[in-house]
Each structure stands twice: as C-alpha cells, then as structure tokens.
Design an enzyme around this catalytic site. Structure first.
Site, short mmCIF file in Angstrom:
data_model
loop_
_atom_site.label_atom_id
_atom_site.label_comp_id
_atom_site.label_asym_id
_atom_site.label_seq_id
_atom_site.Cartn_x
_atom_site.Cartn_y
_atom_site.Cartn_z
N THR A 1 0.84 -1.20 0.00
CA THR A 1 0.00 0.00 0.00
C THR A 1 0.87 1.24 0.00
O THR A 1 1.98 1.25 0.54
CB THR A 1 -0.92 0.04 1.23
N GLU A 2 0.36 2.30 -0.61
CA GLU A 2 1.07 3.58 -0.65
C GLU A 2 0.09 4.71 -0.37
O GLU A 2 -0.72 5.08 -1.22
CB GLU A 2 1.74 3.79 -2.01
N VAL A 3 0.15 5.21 0.84
CA VAL A 3 -0.68 6.34 1.27
C VAL A 3 0.08 7.63 0.98
O VAL A 3 1.31 7.67 1.05
CB VAL A 3 -1.01 6.22 2.77
#
Length: 308
Positions: A274-276
């Site tokens: 995931t990449e926030v």
C-alpha cells in the site's frame, strides 16, 4: 503533485559514496521521535489480545532497538497466515500506526479464519530519525534477499522463515511522501554516483502488486475499500504512477523478489504494497491510518469470499 530538483550536499557528483560519505551522512542524523514511547507502548497494550514476541533487534551502537511481532492467540496449524508489515521504511508513519490501528479495532473478527502475524515497525531506527534508510545508508526495502546486509530485512526474513503454516496474504504498508522527491531520491542518486532525475509524487493512494502474480481482483478490492476513506491517485500524462505503468485504477506492479522488496519476502498468493500520500491537503494523519486499515479489510474480505 510535487516536482522538485535538488543538489545533494554529500559526496562528489558521479562518484558513489564510500565509508567517509556514509559517516558524514550519519553525523547529520538526529533522533526526532521515540520508538519505545510511540510504538512499543502500543504493542505492549495489545498483550491481552495477541501474543507478543521479540523476533530480533537492531544493533547500531549504541542504540539497541528490539523488534516485536504480534500473533493471534488462537494460532492454529489449520488456518492460513496473514502477514502484515509496517515501517519497513521507518519514516512512513501510517504504515506503523495503521498496522497497530487494525490490531486495535478490526483484527479480532478475522482471527477465526486466519492466523495473524504482524510486524508493525520493521525499521525502528528509521522510525526514530524519520528516514528511509538504515544507519548504513541502505534501503531495507531493497534488501530482502539471502544474507541481507540490512538487519531490518534479515530479521524479518528469519521471522517469515520460522512460520510453518502457509502465508496466504501479505499486506506491506507504506507511504509515498513529498520527502521522497525532496530528500530521499536526491540522496539515493548521490549515494550511487548517479545524476538525479526529478520526478513527481502522486496525490492519492495506490497499491503495488507483484508482476509475477498480480491478482488484479484482489488489488481492486483493496482500492475500492480505501476509496471510502481517501482519494485514489490518478495516473499521470503517461498513464503511469512513479514511472510505472498503471495496470488498473490506482495499481502498478513491481518484480517483488527480483528487486529485494518486502512484498516478496513470502510466497503468498495474495500480496499488496500500500502507498498512502500523507502530504495531501485532502487528508489527515488519522485518515492515513484508517486508509491502511481499509486496505487490509478490503483485501481480507476479498480473500474470505474466495475461501467460502
């Protein structure tokens, strides 16, 4: 989106760093937050709900930082394992606190189906100094390979290898920040004696799948769950995100094992990084943490639908 060009002040352009440059880089490092206060205390507070084990330590003299994982109390050889890793890049805050928030708020409803194995802060030294690298100026998330020189990576590899049960799912929780372009990519170019080529930072959440086994419907389930919390990163004018082709909304793929990424640490069937984007004016720190939780929930609900 942010685009920045910056000269890095350490080293000689065109020449990779040696130990002198690495030492010069280390002299600029200052502790900015406390791992024990902000992370270990939260881990210990979960001892009634999960078994807590120390699986190693980071030993950069004089610091000695213990590495902890949390496991389901009702661990069973009959259930597959869900691996959740956070803080592989220590400065990516919601990876750490998103993993802990999931354990605090949502994890128990999945323990009847899965064994949960959570390493919430793989790089505590990087967490304290708010940096991508470890004390050797190595990126732990490019160091997941045999005989890894990065303590952070080697300890997690050993932990995963100790698990007898099948690791079915792996969530590796990350952030893409403005500091990637402002600080860490220029530093990487300087360290390796390369020219820095400015790029851009996508405004929004995206995921990175494994090009060897991309599981697009699983990635879609993650994206659809996260969009309830925060916005999804758009593709750029080249239909790319951070230089990689967008294969579906908010999703790119990397060769996880080949690149030494944490996402390749197991042979899981379902995996996502995931990449926030915490620097967006559209989100708060709490929303970033909740986006990580939403990613896990969306992925696990999808996997459960396939196990029925």
């Amino acid at each position: 989106m942010t685009t920045v060009s910056r000269f890095y002040p350490i080293g000689t352009p065109g020449t990779p760093w040696g130990e002198q440059e690495r030492q010069q880089w280390r002299t600029q490092i200052e502790k900015k937050r406390d791992y024990h206060t902000e992370v270990v205390s939260k881990i210990q507070a979960l001892s009634d709900q999960f078994d807590i084990e120390q699986y190693g330590e980071i030993s950069y003299h004089p610091e000695r930082l213990p590495l902890f994982c949390l496991k389901s109390k009702d661990w069973s050889a009959d259930k597959p394992v869900v691996l959740i890793t956070g803080g592989v890049h220590g400065y990516e805050t919601s990876g750490v606190h998103g993993a802990l928030l999931f354990l605090e708020t949502e994890a128990q409803r999945y323990t009847q189906h899965f064994n949960l194995l959570v390493a919430p802060c793989v790089s505590p030294w990087g967490y304290e100094i708010i940096n991508r690298w470890n004390a050797l100026a190595l990126d732990p998330n490019r160091s997941f390979y045999p005989n890894s020189p990065a303590q952070e990576s080697a300890n997690l590899i050993a932990l995963v290898a100790s698990i007898a049960e099948t690791i079915l799912v792996h969530f590796d929780l990350h952030e893409t920040t403005d500091s990637d372009e402002q600080e860490f990519r220029p530093a990487l170019a300087a360290r390796d004696g390369l020219d820095f080529e400015p790029g851009s930072i996508p405004d929004g959440f995206y995921t990175v799948g494994d090009s060897a086994k991309p599981v697009p419907e699983f990635q879609k389930a993650v994206i659809d769950s996260v969009r309830k919390v925060t916005h999804i990163a758009p593709a750029d004018e080249n239909n790319q995100i951070i230089g990689s082709d967008v294969v579906q909304e908010g999703v790119i793929n990397y060769a996880m094992k080949e690149l030494g990424l944490c996402g390749g640490v197991s042979d899981c069937q379902y995996g996502t990084t995931t990449e926030v984007y915490p620097d967006s004016p559209k989100v708060s720190a709490d929303e970033c943490n909740r986006a990580q939780v939403a990613a896990i929930i969306g992925g696990l609900d999808y996997v459960l639908s396939k196990l029925d």
